[in-house]
Design a protein around this motif. Structure first.
Motif, short mmCIF file in Angstrom:
data_model
loop_
_atom_site.label_atom_id
_atom_site.label_comp_id
_atom_site.label_asym_id
_atom_site.label_seq_id
_atom_site.Cartn_x
_atom_site.Cartn_y
_atom_site.Cartn_z
N PHE A 260 0.84 -1.19 0.00
CA PHE A 260 0.00 0.00 0.00
C PHE A 260 0.88 1.25 0.00
CE2 PHE A 260 -2.52 -3.22 2.38
CZ PHE A 260 -3.49 -3.42 1.41
N LYS A 261 0.54 2.18 -0.90
CA LYS A 261 1.28 3.44 -0.97
C LYS A 261 0.61 4.49 -0.09
CE LYS A 261 3.12 2.92 -5.66
NZ LYS A 261 3.19 3.53 -7.01
N LYS A 262 1.42 5.33 0.48
CA LYS A 262 0.91 6.43 1.28
C LYS A 262 0.16 7.39 0.36
CE LYS A 262 2.32 10.13 4.40
NZ LYS A 262 3.49 10.82 5.04
N PRO A 263 -1.08 7.73 0.68
CA PRO A 263 -1.84 8.65 -0.19
C PRO A 263 -1.12 9.98 -0.35
CG PRO A 263 -3.27 7.63 1.44
CD PRO A 263 -1.86 7.29 1.84
N GLU A 264 -1.11 10.50 -1.58
CA GLU A 264 -0.49 11.79 -1.86
C GLU A 264 -1.56 12.73 -2.39
OE1 GLU A 264 3.95 11.47 -3.26
OE2 GLU A 264 2.73 10.11 -4.48
N PHE A 265 -1.75 13.84 -1.70
CA PHE A 265 -2.79 14.79 -2.08
C PHE A 265 -2.23 16.12 -2.56
CE2 PHE A 265 -4.56 11.99 1.24
CZ PHE A 265 -5.58 11.40 0.50
N SER A 266 -0.93 16.25 -2.62
CA SER A 266 -0.33 17.51 -3.04
C SER A 266 -0.57 17.75 -4.52
CB SER A 266 1.18 17.52 -2.77
OG SER A 266 1.83 16.59 -3.62
N ASN A 267 -0.48 19.02 -4.93
CA ASN A 267 -0.67 19.32 -6.35
C ASN A 267 0.46 18.74 -7.18
OD1 ASN A 267 -2.56 20.84 -8.10
ND2 ASN A 267 -0.69 21.88 -8.75
N ALA A 268 1.66 18.67 -6.60
CA ALA A 268 2.78 18.07 -7.32
C ALA A 268 2.49 16.60 -7.65
CB ALA A 268 4.06 18.19 -6.50
N GLY B 70 -0.55 24.07 -12.52
CA GLY B 70 0.54 24.00 -11.55
C GLY B 70 1.71 24.91 -11.79
N GLY B 71 1.52 26.05 -12.43
CA GLY B 71 2.62 26.98 -12.63
C GLY B 71 3.73 26.37 -13.47
N ARG B 72 4.97 26.70 -13.13
CA ARG B 72 6.11 26.19 -13.90
C ARG B 72 6.11 24.66 -13.95
NH1 ARG B 72 11.87 26.42 -14.70
NH2 ARG B 72 12.26 24.41 -15.72
N ALA B 73 5.81 24.01 -12.83
CA ALA B 73 5.79 22.54 -12.81
C ALA B 73 4.72 22.00 -13.75
CB ALA B 73 5.54 22.04 -11.38
N GLY B 74 3.61 22.71 -13.89
CA GLY B 74 2.56 22.28 -14.80
C GLY B 74 2.98 22.41 -16.26
N VAL B 75 3.73 23.47 -16.57
CA VAL B 75 4.23 23.63 -17.94
C VAL B 75 5.24 22.52 -18.25
CG1 VAL B 75 5.32 25.16 -19.60
CG2 VAL B 75 3.86 26.11 -17.82
N ASP B 76 6.12 22.25 -17.29
CA ASP B 76 7.08 21.14 -17.46
C ASP B 76 6.32 19.83 -17.73
OD1 ASP B 76 9.33 22.72 -17.03
OD2 ASP B 76 9.38 22.31 -14.87
N ARG B 77 5.23 19.62 -16.99
CA ARG B 77 4.48 18.37 -17.16
C ARG B 77 3.82 18.32 -18.54
NH1 ARG B 77 4.85 13.42 -16.78
NH2 ARG B 77 2.92 12.25 -16.44
N THR B 78 3.33 19.45 -19.02
CA THR B 78 2.77 19.50 -20.38
C THR B 78 3.80 19.02 -21.40
OG1 THR B 78 1.26 21.33 -19.89
CG2 THR B 78 1.90 21.03 -22.18
N ILE B 79 5.01 19.55 -21.30
CA ILE B 79 6.07 19.21 -22.25
C ILE B 79 6.43 17.73 -22.12
CG2 ILE B 79 8.47 19.66 -22.88
CD1 ILE B 79 7.99 22.58 -21.97
N GLN B 80 6.50 17.24 -20.89
CA GLN B 80 6.82 15.82 -20.68
C GLN B 80 5.76 14.91 -21.31
OE1 GLN B 80 7.03 15.65 -16.42
NE2 GLN B 80 8.92 16.84 -16.31
N ILE B 81 4.49 15.26 -21.12
CA ILE B 81 3.41 14.44 -21.67
C ILE B 81 3.50 14.40 -23.19
CG2 ILE B 81 0.90 14.37 -22.04
CD1 ILE B 81 0.60 15.39 -19.14
N LEU B 82 3.68 15.56 -23.81
CA LEU B 82 3.75 15.61 -25.27
C LEU B 82 4.97 14.87 -25.80
CD1 LEU B 82 2.71 19.34 -25.89
CD2 LEU B 82 1.30 17.29 -26.15
#
Length: 434
Positions: free
Chosen positions: A45-53, A393-405
């Motif tokens: 079982f993984k510890k639940p993570e609720f952070s935006n990250a 998510g600010g800068r982290a959200g833009v990074d995630r967009t690029i990673q997904i694409l």
């Protein structure tokens, strides 16, 4: 007692063997009480993570980032990004065009290594897309243009700052000093203002100027009308109630520098006056000639929607064209950019032109980008997709967009049987007909 004699040629009747009433079970399928030692390896079982990250890490599509963005952003700024003109037919059709692509994969190719690098306007980009110019970006999320330019710098792709941006040319250059920065220009009726911006862009190290030509007048963006959209957002009763569900957005908005049109250092009028002065209905190809003489770097014309206009702007000195209908935000029922790509590519090839063909509008996945490149585009731009990440998510959200694409593109190309952007061609795709 009479005895029946069976004819000698009659078939013999065999009595079947008795059918067993129970079928034997393999030992592995017999029921038993499980032991803890058997269960222990499965109980991780993984510890639940609720952070935006953590939520950003779990997002695997741009649509999921859009859902996050909608939850975190007040309605007026979100709709400004998400919406389009009038009935929004153009935007829906642009996205549907990508969904109507059929890929034609090749098999038994070595695709153990995928190279997504490509050349665009004289330099290399690590990925075949850049960030499109977007106005009022710090209204969507307080990091705004700084998050976009720094994420682009880290990813090795171009970033385009809009004339309507909320960070100055100089500040973006300072925030991403090693990035490839482009500048998008609306030609003003007052050419001195345009010339000032051009000179500032050149001095700040921008190597490409992207002039937008599809805004003779502003489109009818009805979501903004219904929301009573103002720049910056006004604190009405409705927005205060909306803020109660998005406290982080309002906290960031109210505690950072107020929104201004940072590229327009001398402007002091209202937003309506600004737009009326910026969207010049008198522009002609003569103005493009003036711009070509004035700007010494690469010149790209954004808003091309016909083959004829693509050829004309190249004849007038453009180094590239952006096939775009402004994200569906200007003319509803406008041409679908993806459908224009093969025609424009064929026309420019017939003219022996090496002008870059860039596509925007409708891109929501890496597979969309691969399809555009296969049909003949040299490069693509993302606008809403990047802004959804920013709002999520600010800068982290833009990074995630690029990673997904990037992940989408690498997987799609591997399944198509190609390892380099240059290997993509029209044989890899087919446009389905309705």
């Amino acid at each position: 007692m009479t005895q029946t004699v069976q004819p000698s040629n009659a078939p013999s009747l065999e009595v079947p063997a008795k059918v067993p009433t129970a079928v034997g079970r393999p030992a592995a399928l017999k029921r038993r009480v499980p032991k803890y030692s058997d269960l222990a390896p499965l109980m991780k079982f993984k510890k639940p993570e609720f952070s935006n990250a953590a939520k950003l890490r779990r997002a695997s599509t741009i649509w999921e980032l859009r859902d996050m963005a909608k939850r975190r952003t007040p309605q007026a700024p979100f709709d400004y990004t998400d919406g389009a003109a009038e009935a929004e037919i153009t935007l829906r059709r642009a996205r549907q065009a990508f969904q109507d692509i059929e890929f034609r994969p090749g098999i038994l190719r070595d695709v153990s290594s995928i190279d997504l690098r490509t050349g665009i306007l004289g330099k290399e980009s690590r990925l075949p897309f850049g960030i499109a110019p977007t106005g009022f970006t710090r209204m969507m999320q307080s990091e705004g243009e700084y998050a976009g330019s720094q994420a682009a710098e880290a990813a090795g792709i171009p970033y385009t700052l809009s004339t309507m941006g909320t960070a100055s040319i100089e500040d973006v250059a300072a925030a991403a000093p090693n990035g490839r920065n482009w500048f998008q220009l609306y030609l003003w009726t007052d050419r001195d203002r345009s010339l000032e911006l051009i000179e500032r862009a050149a001095k700040a190290g921008n190597d490409t100027l992207m002039v937008t030509v599809d805004t003779a007048v502003a489109g009818a963006r009805l979501r903004d009308v219904r929301n009573g959209m103002t720049i910056p957002p006004a604190l009405t009763v409705r927005t205060v109630l909306d803020a109660s569900y998005r406290p982080a957005w309002w906290f960031n908005f109210l505690t950072h520098e107020p929104l201004t049109f940072a590229s327009l250092s001398r402007y002091t009028g209202t937003v309506a006056d600004l737009i009326n002065s910026m969207f010049d209905p008198t522009l002609t190809f003569d103005d493009l000639d003036w711009l070509r003489e004035t700007w010494k770097g690469k010149l790209v014309v954004k808003g091309i929607q016909t083959v004829e206009d693509a050829r004309k702007v190249v004849d007038h000195g453009a180094d590239g064209v952006v096939i775009s209908n402004h994200g569906g935000r200007q003319l509803d029922r406008a041409p679908i950019p993806l459908h224009l790509v093969p025609e424009v590519a064929a026309a420019l090839k017939a003219d022996n032109s090496d002008a870059a063909i860039i596509l925007d509008t409708g891109i929501m996945s890496g597979a969309d980008i691969v399809a555009a490149l296969a049909l003949g585009a040299d490069f693509t731009l993302i606008g809403r997709a990047y802004l959804y990440g920013l709002m999520a998510g600010g800068r982290a959200g833009v990074d995630r967009t690029i990673q997904i694409l990037e992940k989408d593109m690498a997987r799609t190309m591997a399944l198509l049987g190609v390892t380099k952007i240059s290997e993509l061609n029209p044989d890899h795709v087919r446009l389905l007909q309705h």
